[in-house]
Design a protein around this motif. Structure first.
Motif, PDB file in Angstrom:
ATOM      1  N   ARG A 175       0.865  -1.180   0.000  1.00  0.00           N
ATOM      2  CA  ARG A 175       0.000   0.000   0.000  1.00  0.00           C
ATOM      3  C   ARG A 175       0.906   1.236   0.000  1.00  0.00           C
ATOM      4  NH1 ARG A 175      -1.186  -2.624   4.707  1.00  0.00           N
ATOM      5  NH2 ARG A 175      -3.235  -3.171   3.852  1.00  0.00           N
ATOM      6  N   PRO A 176       0.396   2.393  -0.433  1.00  0.00           N
ATOM      7  CA  PRO A 176       1.246   3.585  -0.539  1.00  0.00           C
ATOM      8  C   PRO A 176       1.761   4.062   0.819  1.00  0.00           C
ATOM      9  CG  PRO A 176      -0.759   3.842  -1.835  1.00  0.00           C
ATOM     10  CD  PRO A 176      -0.958   2.623  -0.997  1.00  0.00           C
ATOM     11  N   ILE A 177       3.002   4.519   0.819  1.00  0.00           N
ATOM     12  CA  ILE A 177       3.582   5.144   2.014  1.00  0.00           C
ATOM     13  C   ILE A 177       3.041   6.569   2.091  1.00  0.00           C
ATOM     14  CG2 ILE A 177       5.728   5.849   3.148  1.00  0.00           C
ATOM     15  CD1 ILE A 177       7.121   3.635   1.449  1.00  0.00           C
ATOM     16  N   PRO A 178       2.408   6.968   3.198  1.00  0.00           N
ATOM     17  CA  PRO A 178       1.685   8.242   3.232  1.00  0.00           C
ATOM     18  C   PRO A 178       2.528   9.459   3.599  1.00  0.00           C
ATOM     19  CG  PRO A 178       1.276   7.047   5.256  1.00  0.00           C
ATOM     20  CD  PRO A 178       2.165   6.156   4.414  1.00  0.00           C
ATOM     21  N   VAL A 179       3.821   9.295   3.827  1.00  0.00           N
ATOM     22  CA  VAL A 179       4.669  10.425   4.208  1.00  0.00           C
ATOM     23  C   VAL A 179       5.803  10.567   3.197  1.00  0.00           C
ATOM     24  CG1 VAL A 179       4.130  10.320   6.674  1.00  0.00           C
ATOM     25  CG2 VAL A 179       6.017   8.946   5.757  1.00  0.00           C
ATOM     26  N   ALA A 180       6.391  11.764   3.144  1.00  0.00           N
ATOM     27  CA  ALA A 180       7.435  12.058   2.152  1.00  0.00           C
ATOM     28  C   ALA A 180       8.837  11.920   2.737  1.00  0.00           C
ATOM     29  CB  ALA A 180       7.234  13.454   1.575  1.00  0.00           C
ATOM     30  N   ASN A 181       9.099  12.563   3.863  1.00  0.00           N
ATOM     31  CA  ASN A 181      10.436  12.522   4.487  1.00  0.00           C
ATOM     32  C   ASN A 181      10.430  11.439   5.564  1.00  0.00           C
ATOM     33  OD1 ASN A 181      10.582  14.813   2.959  1.00  0.00           O
ATOM     34  ND2 ASN A 181      10.943  16.212   4.647  1.00  0.00           N
ATOM     35  N   GLY A 194      17.178   0.314   3.818  1.00  0.00           N
ATOM     36  CA  GLY A 194      16.588  -0.433   2.716  1.00  0.00           C
ATOM     37  C   GLY A 194      15.385   0.251   2.110  1.00  0.00           C
ATOM     38  N   ILE A 195      14.788   1.174   2.852  1.00  0.00           N
ATOM     39  CA  ILE A 195      13.647   1.954   2.379  1.00  0.00           C
ATOM     40  C   ILE A 195      13.742   3.324   3.039  1.00  0.00           C
ATOM     41  CG2 ILE A 195      11.129   2.036   2.115  1.00  0.00           C
ATOM     42  CD1 ILE A 195      11.093  -0.919   3.029  1.00  0.00           C
ATOM     43  N   PHE A 196      13.744   4.372   2.249  1.00  0.00           N
ATOM     44  CA  PHE A 196      13.694   5.727   2.800  1.00  0.00           C
ATOM     45  C   PHE A 196      13.258   6.691   1.709  1.00  0.00           C
ATOM     46  CE2 PHE A 196      18.031   4.990   1.357  1.00  0.00           C
ATOM     47  CZ  PHE A 196      18.406   6.169   0.712  1.00  0.00           C
ATOM     48  N   GLY A 197      12.744   7.839   2.127  1.00  0.00           N
ATOM     49  CA  GLY A 197      12.251   8.795   1.143  1.00  0.00           C
ATOM     50  C   GLY A 197      12.524  10.229   1.543  1.00  0.00           C
ATOM     51  N   PHE A 198      13.000  11.030   0.583  1.00  0.00           N
ATOM     52  CA  PHE A 198      13.245  12.455   0.780  1.00  0.00           C
ATOM     53  C   PHE A 198      13.158  13.173  -0.567  1.00  0.00           C
ATOM     54  CE2 PHE A 198      15.404  10.540   4.403  1.00  0.00           C
ATOM     55  CZ  PHE A 198      15.100  11.417   5.447  1.00  0.00           C
ATOM     56  N   PRO A 199      12.851  14.477  -0.551  1.00  0.00           N
ATOM     57  CA  PRO A 199      12.942  15.241  -1.798  1.00  0.00           C
ATOM     58  C   PRO A 199      14.387  15.437  -2.210  1.00  0.00           C
ATOM     59  CG  PRO A 199      12.450  16.691   0.045  1.00  0.00           C
ATOM     60  CD  PRO A 199      12.389  15.290   0.584  1.00  0.00           C
ATOM     61  N   HIS A 200      14.609  15.825  -3.445  1.00  0.00           N
ATOM     62  CA  HIS A 200      15.978  15.993  -3.920  1.00  0.00           C
ATOM     63  C   HIS A 200      16.671  17.132  -3.172  1.00  0.00           C
ATOM     64  CE1 HIS A 200      14.825  19.554  -6.202  1.00  0.00           C
ATOM     65  NE2 HIS A 200      16.064  19.688  -6.620  1.00  0.00           N
ATOM     66  N   ASP A 247       4.342   5.829  14.944  1.00  0.00           N
ATOM     67  CA  ASP A 247       5.576   6.344  14.356  1.00  0.00           C
ATOM     68  C   ASP A 247       6.126   7.488  15.193  1.00  0.00           C
ATOM     69  OD1 ASP A 247       5.137   4.603  12.165  1.00  0.00           O
ATOM     70  OD2 ASP A 247       3.810   6.087  11.241  1.00  0.00           O
ATOM     71  N   GLN A 248       7.395   7.776  15.002  1.00  0.00           N
ATOM     72  CA  GLN A 248       8.029   8.909  15.671  1.00  0.00           C
ATOM     73  C   GLN A 248       8.377   9.975  14.639  1.00  0.00           C
ATOM     74  OE1 GLN A 248      11.358   7.510  18.024  1.00  0.00           O
ATOM     75  NE2 GLN A 248      10.147   5.915  19.021  1.00  0.00           N
ATOM     76  N   SER A 249       8.596  11.187  15.104  1.00  0.00           N
ATOM     77  CA  SER A 249       8.930  12.284  14.202  1.00  0.00           C
ATOM     78  C   SER A 249       9.917  13.215  14.886  1.00  0.00           C
ATOM     79  CB  SER A 249       7.667  13.057  13.801  1.00  0.00           C
ATOM     80  OG  SER A 249       7.986  14.111  12.921  1.00  0.00           O
ATOM     81  N   CYS A 250      10.886  13.689  14.123  1.00  0.00           N
ATOM     82  CA  CYS A 250      11.908  14.586  14.647  1.00  0.00           C
ATOM     83  C   CYS A 250      12.502  15.365  13.485  1.00  0.00           C
ATOM     84  CB  CYS A 250      12.995  13.775  15.367  1.00  0.00           C
ATOM     85  SG  CYS A 250      14.465  14.721  15.821  1.00  0.00           S
ATOM     86  N   GLN A 251      12.661  16.681  13.651  1.00  0.00           N
ATOM     87  CA  GLN A 251      13.262  17.528  12.622  1.00  0.00           C
ATOM     88  C   GLN A 251      12.551  17.350  11.270  1.00  0.00           C
ATOM     89  OE1 GLN A 251      15.851  19.703  13.116  1.00  0.00           O
ATOM     90  NE2 GLN A 251      16.100  19.183  15.266  1.00  0.00           N
ATOM     91  N   ASN A 252      11.238  17.182  11.327  1.00  0.00           N
ATOM     92  CA  ASN A 252      10.416  16.994  10.120  1.00  0.00           C
ATOM     93  C   ASN A 252      10.782  15.716   9.360  1.00  0.00           C
ATOM     94  OD1 ASN A 252       8.245  17.854   8.504  1.00  0.00           O
ATOM     95  ND2 ASN A 252       9.635  18.761   6.985  1.00  0.00           N
ATOM     96  N   ILE A 253      11.327  14.736  10.070  1.00  0.00           N
ATOM     97  CA  ILE A 253      11.617  13.420   9.494  1.00  0.00           C
ATOM     98  C   ILE A 253      10.802  12.390  10.267  1.00  0.00           C
ATOM     99  CG2 ILE A 253      13.371  11.656   9.083  1.00  0.00           C
ATOM    100  CD1 ILE A 253      15.434  13.930   8.976  1.00  0.00           C
ATOM    101  N   SER A 254       9.997  11.625   9.562  1.00  0.00           N
ATOM    102  CA  SER A 254       9.227  10.558  10.202  1.00  0.00           C
ATOM    103  C   SER A 254      10.105   9.317  10.343  1.00  0.00           C
ATOM    104  CB  SER A 254       7.985  10.227   9.371  1.00  0.00           C
ATOM    105  OG  SER A 254       7.094  11.322   9.302  1.00  0.00           O
ATOM    106  N   PHE A 255      10.079   8.744  11.525  1.00  0.00           N
ATOM    107  CA  PHE A 255      10.802   7.498  11.793  1.00  0.00           C
ATOM    108  C   PHE A 255       9.728   6.431  11.966  1.00  0.00           C
ATOM    109  CE2 PHE A 255      13.779   5.044  14.817  1.00  0.00           C
ATOM    110  CZ  PHE A 255      14.459   4.465  13.745  1.00  0.00           C
ATOM    111  N   LEU A 256       9.527   5.621  10.918  1.00  0.00           N
ATOM    112  CA  LEU A 256       8.363   4.757  10.853  1.00  0.00           C
ATOM    113  C   LEU A 256       8.578   3.453  11.616  1.00  0.00           C
ATOM    114  CD1 LEU A 256       7.319   5.287   7.115  1.00  0.00           C
ATOM    115  CD2 LEU A 256       6.685   6.596   9.155  1.00  0.00           C
TER     116      LEU A 256
END
Length: 337
Positions: A175-181, A194-200, A247-256
């Motif tokens: 299913r789609p991952i609902p967060v970007a960072n 093995g899996i991570f996501g961020f804008p360029h 999930d956790q979040s810090c510095q606008n980064i989600s730690f899933l």
């Protein structure tokens, strides 16, 4: 003058194909886009919006094994409105344009409208990052874990340069991952890469690239991968143990939470090749990593075995299952990352 006109016409040609591609994604049909037209699109055209799902193969294998095909197909189906880009070190431009290149998995994936396969050219990929100097100085032949290390470097450079979501080639999307960072927790206070996501050009990825070079130690497995991600995250955040599936979040980064991708931990990887009394629903998960690097015995997916991984293939990569598993009963699960 003639040369200038030709360049203008070529640019217009590529632009129109890019527009047609974007329109085709809206149809929701995975196999509606003609592979011939895709060849005119460069990776910069395809990956310009930081929305790509990115895979990379850093061995010289020219043919994706069934698990890799399943990973890419499942992503193409789940993220049908986004480009799914597979970089292969064993591929070159002449091979990609060769009409006689008829490997079954390659043809299967190429036929999917939102799947793009490009050569992985590390020398050019690492340009304008600290990785290029490291790449020139490292002796790949003497590196025990070179395939993994070069993969760790490549995924950082790909996300830095293009943005999007990186996935290992043994990850099945459900299913789609609902967060970007985001980073994926493998366990409490420990991150996977093995899996991570961020804008360029995200600052966190740049920090990881600098750490990769400054603290390089190829003798320690994972030092350039999950341990790197973990130490960069710990430098920013006060990580705590997970409670429930939150999930956790810090510095606008989600730690899933580990359940998002690792409901079956690597120590229990054999469970993927066992028959379950009741197949799990994985309701808390976005994707499943199958820990293929643990599969030293090269356990295959066998049609009719009713093991968990066979049922995952049937559900999330049915074309791979039909063509490469049912259609090739002797097919063995080749070693990937």
């Amino acid at each position: 003058m003639l040369k200038e006109i030709q360049l203008v016409l070529w640019g217009f040609f590529v632009f129109m194909f890019a527009i047609l591609y974007e329109l085709s994604l809206q149809s929701g049909c995975v196999f509606s886009f003609t592979p011939i037209t895709k060849r005119f699109l460069m990776q910069e055209d395809v990956m310009s919006q930081s929305r790509s799902i990115i895979f990379a193969e850093t061995t010289d294998h020219p043919e994706p094994p069934p698990l890799v095909s399943c990973s890419v197909e499942s992503a193409a189906r789940i993220y049908h409105d986004r480009p799914v880009v597979f970089f292969m070190k064993g591929l070159n431009n002449s091979t990609w344009l060769d009409s006689n290149y008829t490997y079954a998995a390659f043809s299967l994936l190429s036929a999917m409208k939102n799947v793009f396969i490009f050569p992985l050219q590390m020398e050019s990929l690492f340009q304008e990052t600290p990785l290029v100097a490291w790449y020139h100085n490292v002796n790949a032949i003497q590196e025990k874990h070179w395939v993994h290390i070069s993969s760790d470097a490549s995924r950082l450079a790909l996300i830095w340069k293009y943005g999007g979501i990186y996935m290992d080639t043994d990850v099945i999307s459900i299913r789609p991952i609902p967060v970007a960072n985001f980073l994926a927790a493998q366990a409490s206070q420990f991150s996977s890469n093995g899996i991570f996501g961020f804008p360029h050009h995200h600052w966190f990825i740049w920090d990881c690239i600098k750490d990769f070079v400054q603290n390089y130690n190829g003798r320690i497995w994972g030092n350039q991968g999950p341990f790197l991600m973990t130490r960069r995250l710990r430098a920013l955040c006060n990580l705590t143990n997970f409670h429930n599936v939150e999930d956790q979040s810090c510095q606008n980064i989600s730690f899933l939470h580990p359940q998002r991708f690792y409901p079956i931990p690597y120590q229990a990887w054999r469970q993927n090749y066992e028959v379950w009394d009741t197949n799990p629903d994985f309701n808390d998960s976005y994707a499943l990593q199958l820990w293929n690097f643990m599969n030293k015995e090269h356990k295959p997916v066998v049609a009719g075995s009713n093991v968990l991984v066979e049922n995952l293939y049937k559900t999330y990569c049915p074309t791979t299952y039909k063509d490469l598993i049912q259609g090739s009963g002797h097919m063995q699960q080749n070693k990937t990352e």
